[in-house]
Design a protein around this motif. Structure first.
Motif, PDB file in Angstrom:
ATOM      1  N   THR A  12     -27.101 -40.126 -86.855  1.00  0.00           N
ATOM      2  CA  THR A  12     -26.644 -38.864 -87.438  1.00  0.00           C
ATOM      3  C   THR A  12     -27.750 -37.825 -87.478  1.00  0.00           C
ATOM      4  O   THR A  12     -27.492 -36.636 -87.280  1.00  0.00           O
ATOM      5  CB  THR A  12     -26.106 -39.118 -88.857  1.00  0.00           C
ATOM      6  OG1 THR A  12     -25.089 -40.108 -88.776  1.00  0.00           O
ATOM      7  CG2 THR A  12     -25.526 -37.862 -89.457  1.00  0.00           C
ATOM      8  N   TRP A  13     -28.989 -38.254 -87.688  1.00  0.00           N
ATOM      9  CA  TRP A  13     -30.083 -37.293 -87.800  1.00  0.00           C
ATOM     10  C   TRP A  13     -30.293 -36.538 -86.494  1.00  0.00           C
ATOM     11  O   TRP A  13     -30.744 -35.385 -86.518  1.00  0.00           O
ATOM     12  CB  TRP A  13     -31.371 -37.971 -88.271  1.00  0.00           C
ATOM     13  CG  TRP A  13     -31.989 -38.909 -87.270  1.00  0.00           C
ATOM     14  CD1 TRP A  13     -31.780 -40.242 -87.145  1.00  0.00           C
ATOM     15  CD2 TRP A  13     -32.929 -38.554 -86.256  1.00  0.00           C
ATOM     16  NE1 TRP A  13     -32.524 -40.751 -86.117  1.00  0.00           N
ATOM     17  CE2 TRP A  13     -33.240 -39.733 -85.555  1.00  0.00           C
ATOM     18  CE3 TRP A  13     -33.530 -37.365 -85.868  1.00  0.00           C
ATOM     19  CZ2 TRP A  13     -34.123 -39.758 -84.481  1.00  0.00           C
ATOM     20  CZ3 TRP A  13     -34.411 -37.394 -84.801  1.00  0.00           C
ATOM     21  CH2 TRP A  13     -34.703 -38.569 -84.113  1.00  0.00           C
ATOM     22  N   VAL A  14     -29.965 -37.147 -85.354  1.00  0.00           N
ATOM     23  CA  VAL A  14     -30.108 -36.446 -84.074  1.00  0.00           C
ATOM     24  C   VAL A  14     -29.097 -35.309 -83.993  1.00  0.00           C
ATOM     25  O   VAL A  14     -29.432 -34.175 -83.619  1.00  0.00           O
ATOM     26  CB  VAL A  14     -29.942 -37.428 -82.897  1.00  0.00           C
ATOM     27  CG1 VAL A  14     -29.967 -36.687 -81.569  1.00  0.00           C
ATOM     28  CG2 VAL A  14     -31.023 -38.498 -82.934  1.00  0.00           C
ATOM     29  N   THR A  15     -27.857 -35.590 -84.375  1.00  0.00           N
ATOM     30  CA  THR A  15     -26.818 -34.551 -84.375  1.00  0.00           C
ATOM     31  C   THR A  15     -27.180 -33.436 -85.338  1.00  0.00           C
ATOM     32  O   THR A  15     -27.053 -32.252 -85.014  1.00  0.00           O
ATOM     33  CB  THR A  15     -25.463 -35.178 -84.771  1.00  0.00           C
ATOM     34  OG1 THR A  15     -25.152 -36.225 -83.864  1.00  0.00           O
ATOM     35  CG2 THR A  15     -24.363 -34.150 -84.753  1.00  0.00           C
ATOM     36  N   VAL A  16     -27.661 -33.803 -86.518  1.00  0.00           N
ATOM     37  CA  VAL A  16     -28.032 -32.801 -87.520  1.00  0.00           C
ATOM     38  C   VAL A  16     -29.208 -31.960 -87.029  1.00  0.00           C
ATOM     39  O   VAL A  16     -29.227 -30.735 -87.226  1.00  0.00           O
ATOM     40  CB  VAL A  16     -28.352 -33.489 -88.868  1.00  0.00           C
ATOM     41  CG1 VAL A  16     -28.971 -32.521 -89.847  1.00  0.00           C
ATOM     42  CG2 VAL A  16     -27.100 -34.107 -89.451  1.00  0.00           C
ATOM     43  N   GLY A  67     -19.043 -22.956 -86.144  1.00  0.00           N
ATOM     44  CA  GLY A  67     -18.096 -23.960 -86.613  1.00  0.00           C
ATOM     45  C   GLY A  67     -17.205 -24.491 -85.502  1.00  0.00           C
ATOM     46  O   GLY A  67     -16.974 -25.704 -85.392  1.00  0.00           O
ATOM     47  N   VAL A  68     -16.719 -23.603 -84.655  1.00  0.00           N
ATOM     48  CA  VAL A  68     -15.875 -24.019 -83.537  1.00  0.00           C
ATOM     49  C   VAL A  68     -16.681 -24.849 -82.545  1.00  0.00           C
ATOM     50  O   VAL A  68     -16.237 -25.910 -82.089  1.00  0.00           O
ATOM     51  CB  VAL A  68     -15.237 -22.791 -82.851  1.00  0.00           C
ATOM     52  CG1 VAL A  68     -14.592 -23.164 -81.523  1.00  0.00           C
ATOM     53  CG2 VAL A  68     -14.219 -22.150 -83.778  1.00  0.00           C
ATOM     54  N   GLY A  73     -17.965 -30.155 -80.210  1.00  0.00           N
ATOM     55  CA  GLY A  73     -18.984 -30.942 -79.548  1.00  0.00           C
ATOM     56  C   GLY A  73     -19.607 -32.094 -80.289  1.00  0.00           C
ATOM     57  O   GLY A  73     -20.305 -32.895 -79.676  1.00  0.00           O
ATOM     58  N   TRP A  74     -19.383 -32.270 -81.557  1.00  0.00           N
ATOM     59  CA  TRP A  74     -20.177 -33.231 -82.306  1.00  0.00           C
ATOM     60  C   TRP A  74     -19.908 -34.684 -81.931  1.00  0.00           C
ATOM     61  O   TRP A  74     -20.748 -35.537 -82.142  1.00  0.00           O
ATOM     62  CB  TRP A  74     -20.031 -33.021 -83.805  1.00  0.00           C
ATOM     63  CG  TRP A  74     -18.732 -33.449 -84.394  1.00  0.00           C
ATOM     64  CD1 TRP A  74     -17.539 -32.805 -84.285  1.00  0.00           C
ATOM     65  CD2 TRP A  74     -18.499 -34.599 -85.193  1.00  0.00           C
ATOM     66  NE1 TRP A  74     -16.582 -33.489 -84.971  1.00  0.00           N
ATOM     67  CE2 TRP A  74     -17.142 -34.598 -85.543  1.00  0.00           C
ATOM     68  CE3 TRP A  74     -19.299 -35.622 -85.663  1.00  0.00           C
ATOM     69  CZ2 TRP A  74     -16.570 -35.574 -86.317  1.00  0.00           C
ATOM     70  CZ3 TRP A  74     -18.725 -36.603 -86.455  1.00  0.00           C
ATOM     71  CH2 TRP A  74     -17.375 -36.581 -86.769  1.00  0.00           C
ATOM     72  N   ARG A  75     -18.773 -34.989 -81.331  1.00  0.00           N
ATOM     73  CA  ARG A  75     -18.501 -36.368 -80.910  1.00  0.00           C
ATOM     74  C   ARG A  75     -18.816 -36.601 -79.437  1.00  0.00           C
ATOM     75  O   ARG A  75     -18.635 -37.701 -78.933  1.00  0.00           O
ATOM     76  CB  ARG A  75     -17.040 -36.712 -81.167  1.00  0.00           C
ATOM     77  CG  ARG A  75     -16.744 -36.834 -82.622  1.00  0.00           C
ATOM     78  CD  ARG A  75     -15.357 -37.341 -82.830  1.00  0.00           C
ATOM     79  NE  ARG A  75     -15.101 -37.384 -84.270  1.00  0.00           N
ATOM     80  CZ  ARG A  75     -14.328 -38.266 -84.825  1.00  0.00           C
ATOM     81  NH1 ARG A  75     -13.713 -39.157 -84.097  1.00  0.00           N
ATOM     82  NH2 ARG A  75     -14.144 -38.259 -86.123  1.00  0.00           N
ATOM     83  N   LEU A  83     -25.005 -28.138 -75.007  1.00  0.00           N
ATOM     84  CA  LEU A  83     -24.459 -27.098 -74.128  1.00  0.00           C
ATOM     85  C   LEU A  83     -23.311 -26.333 -74.791  1.00  0.00           C
ATOM     86  O   LEU A  83     -23.185 -25.121 -74.622  1.00  0.00           O
ATOM     87  CB  LEU A  83     -23.992 -27.708 -72.811  1.00  0.00           C
ATOM     88  CG  LEU A  83     -25.089 -28.071 -71.829  1.00  0.00           C
ATOM     89  CD1 LEU A  83     -24.504 -28.766 -70.601  1.00  0.00           C
ATOM     90  CD2 LEU A  83     -25.859 -26.833 -71.411  1.00  0.00           C
ATOM     91  N   ILE A  84     -22.486 -27.035 -75.536  1.00  0.00           N
ATOM     92  CA  ILE A  84     -21.389 -26.359 -76.240  1.00  0.00           C
ATOM     93  C   ILE A  84     -21.940 -25.429 -77.309  1.00  0.00           C
ATOM     94  O   ILE A  84     -21.470 -24.293 -77.466  1.00  0.00           O
ATOM     95  CB  ILE A  84     -20.413 -27.393 -76.827  1.00  0.00           C
ATOM     96  CG1 ILE A  84     -19.657 -28.090 -75.696  1.00  0.00           C
ATOM     97  CG2 ILE A  84     -19.441 -26.753 -77.801  1.00  0.00           C
ATOM     98  CD1 ILE A  84     -18.840 -29.274 -76.128  1.00  0.00           C
TER      99      ILE A  84
END
Length: 112
Positions: A12-16, A67-68, A73-75, A83-84
Motif C-alpha cells: 500500500t505504501w507504494v500506491t500512496v 479523484g477520477v 488506476g489504483w488497482r 501514467l493514468i
C-alpha cells in the motif's frame, strides 16, 4: 482440487507514495487557481457572477481529475497507475492554461 494462482499485490505504501507525488502537482494547480481567484476578486474591478464561476472551476477541476485518475488506476500495475495520474495531471494543466488564457482576454468576467 486445483490451486488458484495467488495474485501478488504491491504494498500500500507504494500506491500512496506515487499518489502523493502526483498529488503535490495537483495541489500546485489548485493553489495557483486559488491565488488567481483571490488576486482577481481583490483587484480594482472585482469579479461578477460569471467571473466567480470561471475562476472557481480551476480550483475544483484538479481535485476531481485526481479523484477520477486515482479511481481508474489504483488497482492497475504501478506503471499504468502512474501514467493514468500523469494523464489526469495533463488534462488538469491544460484546463488551467485555458482558464488562464480566457481570464486574460475576456473583460466580461470583471466589474462585479
Amino acid at each position: 482440487m486445483t490451486a488458484q494462482p495467488s495474485r501478488r499485490t504491491r504494498p500500500t505504501w507504494v500506491t500512496v507514495t506515487v499518489a502523493a507525488l502526483f498529488g503535490l502537482f495537483f495541489a500546485f494547480l489548485v493553489w495557483s487557481a486559488v491565488d488567481l481567484l483571490i488576486q482577481q476578486a481583490a483587484g480594482p474591478l472585482g469579479l461578477n457572477g460569471l467571473g466567480w464561476s470561471v475562476h472557481l472551476l480551476p480550483v475544483i477541476f484538479p481535485m476531481v481529475a485526481f479523484g477520477v485518475a486515482f479511481g481508474l488506476g489504483w488497482r492497475r500495475p504501478l506503471g499504468a497507475f502512474a501514467l493514468i495520474l500523469a494523464a489526469g495531471l495533463g488534462v488538469a494543466a491544460v484546463f488551467w492554461v485555458n482558464i488562464l488564457a480566457y481570464a486574460v482576454t475576456s473583460f466580461a468576467l470583471y466589474g462585479g
